[in-house]
Scaffold this active site. Structure first.
Site: not given
Length: 466
Positions: A52, A143, A178-179, A182, A184, A304, A432
């Site tokens: 992040k 993991s 790998g999509g 993580i 992406l 995990d 609004h």
């Protein structure tokens, strides 16, 4: 006679292990928490927080580039790669340090710095030569990144989520293998920080998105930041100090490769065979998701390590369930799990909540390309799909890819958890102009599809696109 004895031995000092130890001790158990490093949680050290931090830097760079949309011109944008990565590590270390401080404050005699393996269902052997005998054992070993064989030969050009944050500078180019979540998140962050990024995945679907409409919007948005090569099998090799990637008759070269092909559970080395548990082809026992019990043994697996819901809040919940049942064994308490809720921190965020569709379910759609507040903020991209069960229209799930989805997701998760209908939610106040107003289109569509009262007296009819 074992060197150490306790009611509950917990293997692993991450989020799930800490929760398990804490809850077992809260219910009167004597506990041991066994970990070789006590380095801090995966989230703080190599997961949620450093990623992040990188995403936040990418957002700042993207906002500067897009400022001209508002008539604000920021000429001469310069991204200081070493400074970006230094801040990531500095803040990461602060978060991880806070976690380690909390671990260090546990009562004396609980922490055992060692690796453990089973010699029987209730006996552990430590790598320092000692033995532990426990009435129950909780496995919370987490993991680790999986690196397919062809990529293991890339040396220091290979990155995983556990090494990428140690880069001294941003690379010129990056191939992401790998999509999933993580891959992406980090691919988009790097691309928005000026890195040339190409993402490869054998599957046609990014981040496991289950809704086709949401996926099409996601894919279109990601393609603006990076090259997408889905449904491909990339082959790596070293060439002139870079990584050559070959796929479908095409070739490209990259300065670094990030492999994000999954994080399998850390069960190797535990010698689970000695427990007497039935193990599958991957060496995993069957785990009851409501008790965390493995088979019918006094062994529990949380976080995990069980590979079920690899998310921090789920790991914490599972750890607490496992710790409580470890001391209660054999009188286990089956806990009702919270509604499944996952966020991928792309820009805009991708959120999945609850169930997809079931027989007789009704779905409503909101298009954020025309949503008022999103247009004001020049963030008008996204699709929302809300799912409700017939005949009463109570909400069962949601798929969102839109600005503010990470916050709206919490409201929708609460609504689903509390059994609210689309009509119930429409009766709530929608200020609004806000991003939340965009949900009303989907909610109204559900109300029209099932015999629900439309709360017209509280829905004065905002301008189109709200």
């Amino acid at each position: 006679m074992a060197d150490l004895t306790c009611d509950v031995a917990v293997i692993g000092g991450g989020t799930a292990g800490l929760a398990a130890e804490r809850n077992a001790r809260k219910h009167g158990a004597t506990t041991l928490l066994i970990d070789p490093e006590f380095a801090g949680t995966t989230c703080a050290t190599v997961g949620c927080m450093p990623s992040k931090l990188l995403i936040a830097a990418a957002r700042a760079a993207h906002d500067v580039r897009d400022a001209a949309t508002f008539g604000i011109h920021c000429d001469g944008l310069r991204i200081d790669g070493p400074a970006v990565m230094a801040r990531v590590r500095e803040m990461r270390d602060d978060f991880a340090g806070s976690t380690r401080e909390g671990i260090a404050k546990l009562p004396d005699g609980i922490l055992v710095r060692a690796r453990a393996r089973f010699t029987s269902a209730n006996r552990l052997e430590l790598d320092d030569g000692r033995a532990v005998e426990a009435r129950s054992v909780v496995i919370a070993t987490g993991s680790s990144p999986m690196v397919p064989p062809p990529f293991r030969e890339l040396g220091d050009l290979l990155l995983t989520n556990e090494t990428i944050f140690e880069l001294p500078d941003l690379p010129e180019s990056l191939a992401v293998i790998g999509g999933g979540v993580i891959g992406l998140e980090l691919a988009q962050a790097m691309a928005r920080l000026g890195v040339r990024v190409a993402l490869f995945d054998q599957k046609e679907t990014l981040a496991g998105v289950r809704c086709e409409a949401v996926h099409e919007t996601l894919k279109s948005a990601m393609a603006r930041d990076m090259a997408l090569h889905l449904g491909t099998s990339p082959e790596p090799s070293l060439e002139d100090g870079r990584v050559r990637i070959d796929w479908d008759g095409q070739t490209d070269r990259f300065h670094k490769v990030l492999v994000a092909t999954g994080r399998p559970p850390n069960v190797r080395g535990l010698n689970l065979e000695a427990t007497g548990l039935a193990l599958d082809d991957h060496g995993m026992p069957e785990v009851n998701p409501n008790t965390m019990q493995c088979g019918d043994a006094a062994i529990f697996m949380a976080g995990d390590a069980n590979g079920d819901r690899p998310l921090l809040h789920e790991a914490s919940d599972e750890g607490a369930i496992a710790g409580r049942n470890a001391i209660a064994y054999p009188a286990l308490v089956a806990s009702e799990r919270v509604v499944p809720f996952a966020i991928t921190f792309t820009e805009p965020p991708l959120v999945t909540i609850g169930a997809d569709v079931c027989e007789g379910a009704k779905t409503g759609t909101s298009d954020y390309s025309r949503q008022g507040r999103a247009r004001v903020d020049a963030r008008n991209v996204g699709t929302v799909r809300l799912h409700a069960a017939a005949p009463d229209g109570h909400l069962i799930g949601a798929d969102l890819f839109c600005p503010g989805a990470d916050h709206m997701g919490h409201m929708l998760a609460l609504a689903i958890q509390n059994g609210m209908t689309a009509g119930d939610l429409l009766e709530m106040p929608f200020y609004h102009p806000t991003l939340e107003e965009g949900l009303k289109s989907a909610l109204r569509e559900i109300c029209h599809a099932v015999p629900l009262r439309m709360p017209g007296d509280r829905d004065p009819g905002n301008p189109p696109g709200t």
